[in-house]
Design a protein around this motif. Sequence first.
Motif, PDB file in Angstrom:
ATOM      1  N   GLN A   1       0.832  -1.207   0.000  1.00  0.00           N
ATOM      2  CA  GLN A   1       0.000   0.000   0.000  1.00  0.00           C
ATOM      3  C   GLN A   1       0.864   1.254   0.000  1.00  0.00           C
ATOM      4  O   GLN A   1       0.566   2.229  -0.683  1.00  0.00           O
ATOM      5  N   LEU A   2       1.943   1.228   0.760  1.00  0.00           N
ATOM      6  CA  LEU A   2       2.864   2.351   0.808  1.00  0.00           C
ATOM      7  C   LEU A   2       3.503   2.565  -0.556  1.00  0.00           C
ATOM      8  O   LEU A   2       3.538   3.692  -1.071  1.00  0.00           O
ATOM      9  N   LEU A   3       4.001   1.494  -1.160  1.00  0.00           N
ATOM     10  CA  LEU A   3       4.660   1.620  -2.459  1.00  0.00           C
ATOM     11  C   LEU A   3       3.689   2.112  -3.535  1.00  0.00           C
ATOM     12  O   LEU A   3       4.081   2.863  -4.431  1.00  0.00           O
ATOM     13  N   ALA A   4       2.441   1.713  -3.429  1.00  0.00           N
ATOM     14  CA  ALA A   4       1.444   2.145  -4.411  1.00  0.00           C
ATOM     15  C   ALA A   4       1.219   3.655  -4.358  1.00  0.00           C
ATOM     16  O   ALA A   4       0.822   4.261  -5.354  1.00  0.00           O
ATOM     17  N   LEU A   5       1.503   4.280  -3.213  1.00  0.00           N
ATOM     18  CA  LEU A   5       1.317   5.723  -3.069  1.00  0.00           C
ATOM     19  C   LEU A   5       2.490   6.525  -3.634  1.00  0.00           C
ATOM     20  O   LEU A   5       2.366   7.724  -3.866  1.00  0.00           O
ATOM     21  N   LEU A   6       3.619   5.857  -3.828  1.00  0.00           N
ATOM     22  CA  LEU A   6       4.799   6.557  -4.326  1.00  0.00           C
ATOM     23  C   LEU A   6       4.679   6.816  -5.819  1.00  0.00           C
ATOM     24  O   LEU A   6       4.083   6.014  -6.549  1.00  0.00           O
ATOM     25  N   PRO A   7       5.289   7.902  -6.297  1.00  0.00           N
ATOM     26  CA  PRO A   7       5.342   8.112  -7.747  1.00  0.00           C
ATOM     27  C   PRO A   7       6.054   6.933  -8.418  1.00  0.00           C
ATOM     28  O   PRO A   7       6.914   6.273  -7.809  1.00  0.00           O
ATOM     29  N   ALA A   8       5.728   6.671  -9.670  1.00  0.00           N
ATOM     30  CA  ALA A   8       6.214   5.479 -10.381  1.00  0.00           C
ATOM     31  C   ALA A   8       7.738   5.365 -10.372  1.00  0.00           C
ATOM     32  O   ALA A   8       8.282   4.293 -10.083  1.00  0.00           O
ATOM     33  N   LYS A   9       8.444   6.431 -10.689  1.00  0.00           N
ATOM     34  CA  LYS A   9       9.914   6.343 -10.749  1.00  0.00           C
ATOM     35  C   LYS A   9      10.519   6.141  -9.366  1.00  0.00           C
ATOM     36  O   LYS A   9      11.509   5.429  -9.221  1.00  0.00           O
ATOM     37  N   THR A  10       9.919   6.733  -8.342  1.00  0.00           N
ATOM     38  CA  THR A  10      10.400   6.540  -6.977  1.00  0.00           C
ATOM     39  C   THR A  10      10.233   5.086  -6.586  1.00  0.00           C
ATOM     40  O   THR A  10      11.158   4.451  -6.060  1.00  0.00           O
TER      41      THR A  10
ATOM     42  N   GLU B   1      12.080   7.521   3.524  1.00  0.00           N
ATOM     43  CA  GLU B   1      11.320   8.356   4.467  1.00  0.00           C
ATOM     44  C   GLU B   1       9.933   7.771   4.682  1.00  0.00           C
ATOM     45  O   GLU B   1       9.445   7.702   5.811  1.00  0.00           O
ATOM     46  N   GLU B   2       9.288   7.356   3.600  1.00  0.00           N
ATOM     47  CA  GLU B   2       7.949   6.768   3.715  1.00  0.00           C
ATOM     48  C   GLU B   2       7.992   5.455   4.495  1.00  0.00           C
ATOM     49  O   GLU B   2       7.101   5.161   5.289  1.00  0.00           O
ATOM     50  N   CYS B   3       9.045   4.666   4.299  1.00  0.00           N
ATOM     51  CA  CYS B   3       9.200   3.424   5.055  1.00  0.00           C
ATOM     52  C   CYS B   3       9.378   3.704   6.541  1.00  0.00           C
ATOM     53  O   CYS B   3       8.820   2.998   7.393  1.00  0.00           O
ATOM     54  N   ILE B   4      10.137   4.736   6.853  1.00  0.00           N
ATOM     55  CA  ILE B   4      10.349   5.121   8.260  1.00  0.00           C
ATOM     56  C   ILE B   4       9.030   5.549   8.891  1.00  0.00           C
ATOM     57  O   ILE B   4       8.716   5.172  10.022  1.00  0.00           O
ATOM     58  N   VAL B   5       8.243   6.327   8.150  1.00  0.00           N
ATOM     59  CA  VAL B   5       6.946   6.766   8.661  1.00  0.00           C
ATOM     60  C   VAL B   5       6.055   5.542   8.916  1.00  0.00           C
ATOM     61  O   VAL B   5       5.422   5.433   9.962  1.00  0.00           O
ATOM     62  N   LEU B   6       6.044   4.614   7.967  1.00  0.00           N
ATOM     63  CA  LEU B   6       5.241   3.400   8.130  1.00  0.00           C
ATOM     64  C   LEU B   6       5.709   2.602   9.337  1.00  0.00           C
ATOM     65  O   LEU B   6       4.894   2.145  10.147  1.00  0.00           O
ATOM     66  N   ALA B   7       7.014   2.453   9.498  1.00  0.00           N
ATOM     67  CA  ALA B   7       7.561   1.709  10.634  1.00  0.00           C
ATOM     68  C   ALA B   7       7.189   2.370  11.962  1.00  0.00           C
ATOM     69  O   ALA B   7       6.836   1.675  12.919  1.00  0.00           O
ATOM     70  N   SER B   8       7.219   3.693  12.012  1.00  0.00           N
ATOM     71  CA  SER B   8       6.865   4.373  13.246  1.00  0.00           C
ATOM     72  C   SER B   8       5.378   4.241  13.550  1.00  0.00           C
ATOM     73  O   SER B   8       4.984   4.145  14.715  1.00  0.00           O
ATOM     74  N   GLN B   9       4.550   4.197  12.521  1.00  0.00           N
ATOM     75  CA  GLN B   9       3.123   4.009  12.736  1.00  0.00           C
ATOM     76  C   GLN B   9       2.831   2.593  13.224  1.00  0.00           C
ATOM     77  O   GLN B   9       1.958   2.383  14.057  1.00  0.00           O
ATOM     78  N   CYS B  10       3.574   1.620  12.713  1.00  0.00           N
ATOM     79  CA  CYS B  10       3.381   0.227  13.132  1.00  0.00           C
ATOM     80  C   CYS B  10       3.846   0.027  14.569  1.00  0.00           C
ATOM     81  O   CYS B  10       3.280  -0.776  15.297  1.00  0.00           O
TER      82      CYS B  10
END
Length: 177
Positions: A120-129, A166-175
């Motif tokens: 779900q996180l990866l789906a929110l990222l722009p395609a090249k990112t 950064e998005e992975c870190i945010v996800l990890a902190s939410q988990c």
Amino acid sequence: MQSTSSASHHSSQSIGHLYSHHHGWLQGWLRRRLGNAADAADLAQDTFVRLLSSGPGEPPDFTTPRAYLATVANRLTLNLYRRRSLEQAYLVALAQTPQELAPSLEHQALVLEALDEIDQLLALLPAKTRQAFLMAQLEGYTQEEIASRLDLSVRSVQRYLARAFEECIVLASQCAA
């Protein structure tokens, strides 16, 4: 100017009206597309839950309600197929694991849940990112190799990877919370 609670109430009424007039159509439309009544029922319900949980702000424009509902349902359908594909890949990998090394059912469920959240996180990222991140993490490409393959500068690849991390870190902190 309409207050937030008044706007929210109005939006809920609009969605309730939309539900009562179009839920049956949406479920039938999904059933014909998916060939599966249970998935169609779940996705139709999820479509309206998504509308209700969309948060405060301007209510969606329902001038073409069926097109709007079909768009939301299509996105949810893609999410469902992507999640099932990811789960299937995990189960294939798991089947190749020797029985004595196989994780418990509880651990398997936790892994599938984590994979779903990452997806779900990866789906929110722009395609090249997303592409740069996956090339680095799954395929082991260096930043220079990614830049060459995606026709980008190394600096752009670095920015893309930093954003994904950064998005992975945010996800990890939410988990962890």
